[in-house]
Design a protein around this motif. Structure first.
Motif, mmCIF file in Angstrom:
data_model
loop_
_atom_site.group_PDB
_atom_site.id
_atom_site.type_symbol
_atom_site.label_atom_id
_atom_site.label_comp_id
_atom_site.label_asym_id
_atom_site.label_seq_id
_atom_site.Cartn_x
_atom_site.Cartn_y
_atom_site.Cartn_z
ATOM 1 N N PHE A 250 -2.597 0.364 -4.554
ATOM 2 C CA PHE A 250 -2.575 -0.951 -3.931
ATOM 3 C C PHE A 250 -1.956 -1.902 -4.934
ATOM 4 N N ARG B 190 0.863 -1.183 0.000
ATOM 5 C CA ARG B 190 0.000 0.000 0.000
ATOM 6 C C ARG B 190 0.898 1.231 0.000
ATOM 7 N N GLU C 186 3.246 4.328 3.681
ATOM 8 C CA GLU C 186 3.496 3.076 2.987
ATOM 9 C C GLU C 186 3.504 1.916 3.977
ATOM 10 N N THR D 106 -7.011 6.321 -5.921
ATOM 11 C CA THR D 106 -6.012 5.273 -5.729
ATOM 12 C C THR D 106 -6.126 4.245 -6.851
ATOM 13 N N LEU E 34 -3.938 -2.935 5.891
ATOM 14 C CA LEU E 34 -3.094 -2.004 5.129
ATOM 15 C C LEU E 34 -3.861 -0.744 4.751
ATOM 16 N N SER E 35 -5.188 -0.864 4.591
ATOM 17 C CA SER E 35 -5.973 0.306 4.184
ATOM 18 C C SER E 35 -5.979 1.387 5.253
ATOM 19 N N SER F 76 3.333 -2.754 3.957
ATOM 20 C CA SER F 76 3.388 -3.930 3.105
ATOM 21 C C SER F 76 3.338 -5.209 3.929
ATOM 22 N N LEU G 57 -5.460 -6.851 3.659
ATOM 23 C CA LEU G 57 -5.715 -5.645 2.862
ATOM 24 C C LEU G 57 -6.434 -4.585 3.700
ATOM 25 N N MET H 277 -10.002 0.911 -1.660
ATOM 26 C CA MET H 277 -9.162 1.985 -2.224
ATOM 27 C C MET H 277 -9.849 3.338 -2.125
#
Length: 371
Positions: free
Chosen positions: A136, A131, A196, A163, A190-191, A198, A187, A159
């Motif tokens: 993404f 991210r 950043e 994005t 990460l959102s 990962s 995911l 997203m």
């Protein structure tokens, strides 16, 4: 000379002993013979069926020997040893097969498991989820299109506007079972990243890095990583922003020092045998209440004390009553009760000598301090 009675008896018993020995040995010999016969019959059956299978594949001139259920395929020069070995290994009942001879010397003597052997379990292929501020990226191998569609749908729903989604998902039915639900949970974690972030799996370790919104999100991401690749090492390196502490006011910074000064200059003392805040001490309690209200985070202990004139069994309860009386007065003046602890010490902590009247008056007291 005629035989003695003992000798006659021995001669009489020997035939019975021989028959008993025969009765024990003969069944054992018959069982061994049956087992040998069956083993030979099984090996012969496997050999016959293996030769028939080879002939059905157009492979002739091959000899097959068995040791139990393990086959050795002797292949003439120029023949395909690998193919002959595979044919024999596929025969029902064959445990393993190896080839000797044939056209590929590198395969000679190599044992091939039979077709009934358990296949190696497919393992999860390395993957990565990344991210950034504007994208993404999902790089992974999944078993079917449905798994891919599930991951793509989840990523696109998370997203923010503007994005982009970089789809690097591939479908391979032979791939290990990457859990789409676990990937979706990763995911979602990460959102919430503030920059950043990962998640990467290198075949051994799932590494999570970046910064997420809170500790709960970090823990959820760690659990999802463990679910995505069972048995893998999870290195959860996600960072959580530190919660800034509220600034400490000057009044709170100096509270303990000012309380010590107040305790020195404004005494809270009691008449002998009483637990009543008298007029002489009421002004000291007022000043203590004002000090406590100047710092709304300060917590204090109100400790009650006595002289040594009374019985120790009555001194401790009396000191507790004095502490509770001062606490009640402070609460009445507006200090929250949950910021005050009251505790009686009896005569165990004299401030002055109890041998003088002045010393005893000083010891009949309440002290307020930071615990």
């Amino acid at each position: 000379m005629p035989a003695s009675s003992d000798e006659s008896a021995g001669l009489t018993r020997r035939p019975g002993f021989v028959w008993l020995l025969a009765a024990l040995i003969v069944p054992v010999l018959l069982t061994a013979a049956v087992l040998v016969s069956r083993t030979g019959s099984t090996q012969d059956d496997l050999r016959d069926r293996s030769l028939a299978a080879l002939e059905a594949h157009g492979i002739t001139g091959v000899e097959v020997e068995f040791s139990g259920r393990d086959a050795t395929v002797v292949v003439p020069a120029g023949a395909d040893a690998d193919q002959a070995r595979e044919v024999v290994a596929a025969v029902d009942g064959v445990r393993a097969a190896k080839a000797d001879g044939g056209g590929n010397p590198n395969l000679a003597g190599v044992t091939l498991p039979s077709a009934s052997a358990t296949p190696a379990e497919a393992v999860v292929a390395p993957f990565s989820l990344t991210r950034t501020a504007d994208s993404f990226t999902v790089t992974a191998v999944v078993q079917d299109q449905a798994a891919k569609d599930s991951i793509v749908s989840e990523a696109q729903s998370l997203m923010p506007t503007g994005t982009t989604f970089d789809d690097k998902l591939t479908v391979n039915p032979a791939a290990g079972p990457l859990n789409p639900t676990a990937v979706s949970a990763l995911l979602r974690a990460l959102s919430t990243a503030t920059g950043e972030a990962s998640v990467g799996y290198d075949g051994t370790t799932v590494t999570l890095s970046g910064q997420v919104s809170d500790q709960a999100t970090k823990a959820t991401a760690g659990r999802a990583a463990a679910t995505a690749v069972p048995g893998a090492v999870v290195a959860n390196q996600l960072q959580v922003p530190a919660i800034p502490k509220p600034p400490i006011s000057e009044a709170c910074q100096t509270f303990e020092h000012r309380l010590a000064q107040l305790s020195t200059s404004s005494k809270i003392v009691f008449l002998s045998g009483t637990a009543i805040v008298n007029d002489a001490s009421r002004s000291s309690v007022l000043r203590a209440a004002a000090l406590l209200k100047s710092c709304d985070t300060a917590r204090v202990e109100v400790g009650g004390h006595t002289d040594n004139l009374g019985d120790p069994s009555t001194s401790l309860p009396l000191s507790q009553q004095r502490a509770e009386a001062v606490k009640a007065a402070l609460v009445k003046l507006g200090v929250p009760a949950d910021r005050i602890i009251s505790r009686g010490y009896g005569e165990t902590r004299p401030l002055a000598s109890n041998s003088t009247s002045a010393g005893r008056i000083a010891n009949r007291r309440v002290e307020i301090r930071v615990p």
